[in-house]
Design an enzyme around this catalytic site. Sequence first.
Site, short mmCIF file in Angstrom:
data_model
loop_
_atom_site.label_atom_id
_atom_site.label_comp_id
_atom_site.label_asym_id
_atom_site.label_seq_id
_atom_site.Cartn_x
_atom_site.Cartn_y
_atom_site.Cartn_z
N SER A 146 55.87 32.14 20.80
CA SER A 146 54.77 31.22 20.56
C SER A 146 54.73 30.67 19.14
O SER A 146 53.89 29.82 18.83
CB SER A 146 53.43 31.92 20.88
OG SER A 146 53.34 32.26 22.24
N ILE A 171 62.82 28.31 29.52
CA ILE A 171 62.60 26.88 29.74
C ILE A 171 62.47 26.59 31.24
O ILE A 171 63.44 26.66 32.00
CB ILE A 171 63.75 26.06 29.13
CG1 ILE A 171 63.98 26.45 27.67
CG2 ILE A 171 63.44 24.57 29.28
CD1 ILE A 171 62.74 26.37 26.79
N PRO A 256 46.59 21.22 24.16
CA PRO A 256 45.33 21.47 24.87
C PRO A 256 45.36 21.01 26.33
O PRO A 256 44.79 21.67 27.20
CB PRO A 256 44.30 20.68 24.05
CG PRO A 256 44.84 20.72 22.66
CD PRO A 256 46.33 20.59 22.85
N GLU A 258 48.02 20.92 28.26
CA GLU A 258 48.82 21.91 28.98
C GLU A 258 47.98 23.15 29.27
O GLU A 258 48.03 23.72 30.36
CB GLU A 258 50.05 22.28 28.17
CG GLU A 258 50.93 23.33 28.84
CD GLU A 258 52.15 23.69 28.02
OE1 GLU A 258 52.88 24.61 28.42
OE2 GLU A 258 52.37 23.06 26.96
N ARG A 284 40.51 44.06 58.94
CA ARG A 284 41.19 45.36 58.86
C ARG A 284 40.20 46.49 59.13
O ARG A 284 39.12 46.55 58.53
CB ARG A 284 41.80 45.52 57.46
CG ARG A 284 42.52 46.83 57.24
CD ARG A 284 43.89 46.83 57.86
NE ARG A 284 44.64 48.03 57.50
CZ ARG A 284 45.82 48.34 57.98
NH1 ARG A 284 46.42 47.52 58.86
NH2 ARG A 284 46.45 49.44 57.61
N GLN A 295 30.49 49.78 51.25
CA GLN A 295 29.69 49.24 50.15
C GLN A 295 30.54 48.89 48.94
O GLN A 295 30.33 47.86 48.28
CB GLN A 295 28.60 50.25 49.75
CG GLN A 295 27.63 49.71 48.71
CD GLN A 295 26.58 50.73 48.31
OE1 GLN A 295 26.91 51.80 47.79
NE2 GLN A 295 25.32 50.41 48.55
N GLY A 355 45.08 47.62 49.86
CA GLY A 355 45.78 48.90 49.96
C GLY A 355 47.27 48.72 49.80
O GLY A 355 47.74 47.86 49.05
N GLU A 383 46.93 35.92 22.71
CA GLU A 383 46.61 36.33 21.34
C GLU A 383 46.58 35.12 20.40
O GLU A 383 45.70 34.99 19.54
CB GLU A 383 47.62 37.36 20.84
CG GLU A 383 47.53 38.72 21.52
CD GLU A 383 48.09 38.73 22.94
OE1 GLU A 383 47.75 39.65 23.70
OE2 GLU A 383 48.86 37.81 23.30
#
Length: 393
Positions: A146, A171, A256, A258, A284, A295, A355, A383
């Site tokens: 970066s 790339i 921005p 992108e 399921r 719950q 699962g 970051e």
Amino acid sequence: MSAGTETRPLRGAGRYVSSWRDDEVRAVGSLAEKFFTDLLPHRERWEAQHQVDPEIWTNAGALGLLCCSIPEQYGGGGGTFAHDLAVMEAQSLVGELSFGNPVHSGVVAHYLLTYGTEEQRHRWLPGMASGETVAAVAMSEPSGGSDLKNLKTKAVREDDSYVVNGAKTFISNGATADLILLAVKTDSSAGTRGISLLVVETADCPGFTRGRVLDKVGLLGQDTAELFFEDVRVPTGHLLGEVEGQGFAQMMSSLPQERLYIGLQAVAAMEAALTETIAYVKSRQAFDQTIFDFQNTKFVLAECATVTHAARVFIDSCIQRHLDGELDSATAAMAKWWLTEQQGVVVDKCVQLFGGYGYMREYKIARMYADARVQRIYGGSNETMKDIVARSL
């Protein structure tokens, strides 16, 4: 779930309408969703060969799904960036992510439109819109990631050419690209003001070689490659912006947008994951009831639905601000880092509700889990996004 619909999978939350969609944008989204759904039977073959079939590009171009927001005079659709976003959103909703259009239409085309000369626009954009020319952007380097300020790839001017030496990695579209937007150092002593962008045509390009197609954790069907340049001659007329040293400013201005589409892809993936999971847990059975009846399942889905709805409202706000010309870099960085982080959280919780089946690639949710991880890395690591936000405070 239709990419063109306004109703999100949040039952009981009321009808939410995205301000940036009109009937035309919805129509483009619906067309794109059908296009990507029809591609799903080819997914395993593309994952094995690490790229889509070449005709997919021209098929998409014929339908008007490439370069939607590029003016018609350059072969594009003549729409707004909302039309491009509708296509990208549909791709993420369907889950067929092999096709590298976001970089092609969302990034490279707009660099050419914004900074290119009339000659450059007419030379390259029509082929990109038709799908006859596949485009890539090459910024990341093996030692840099970066860190765009410290590029090692150099371009030295000799007469009417630049002689390029260096290497790029990670790339997208790299192994098949006909056109590469390449970040280089044209003045090693000038810091960020020594960075320029060159457009490289890969056909009949001595010294240009493609390295291995990278073996990724996810996005297996995407063509992601290493690129090498050894005394590659690029005509001076392929300098983007006509004046050397504009590259870093061009990238900072364009990134921005992108990051905006990465954020939208994250939200669409969250919505798709939630839809898949709700359908699964209601069908399921376990311990004489559906998984949905537990719950804990209800609580987890309630959390995911709430986060997803908040994410949708946030990204829609950013999109509208961008369309109005009001989206700043810090807000785009907020959207990129926070939405991709939430994508990881929501998809992970959905996998848990599946699962063991959630870990099987035959299930869409498992592929979404693998594909989600890189969202926090490309387009500028999260970051780096937080650092951009912090510098704006």
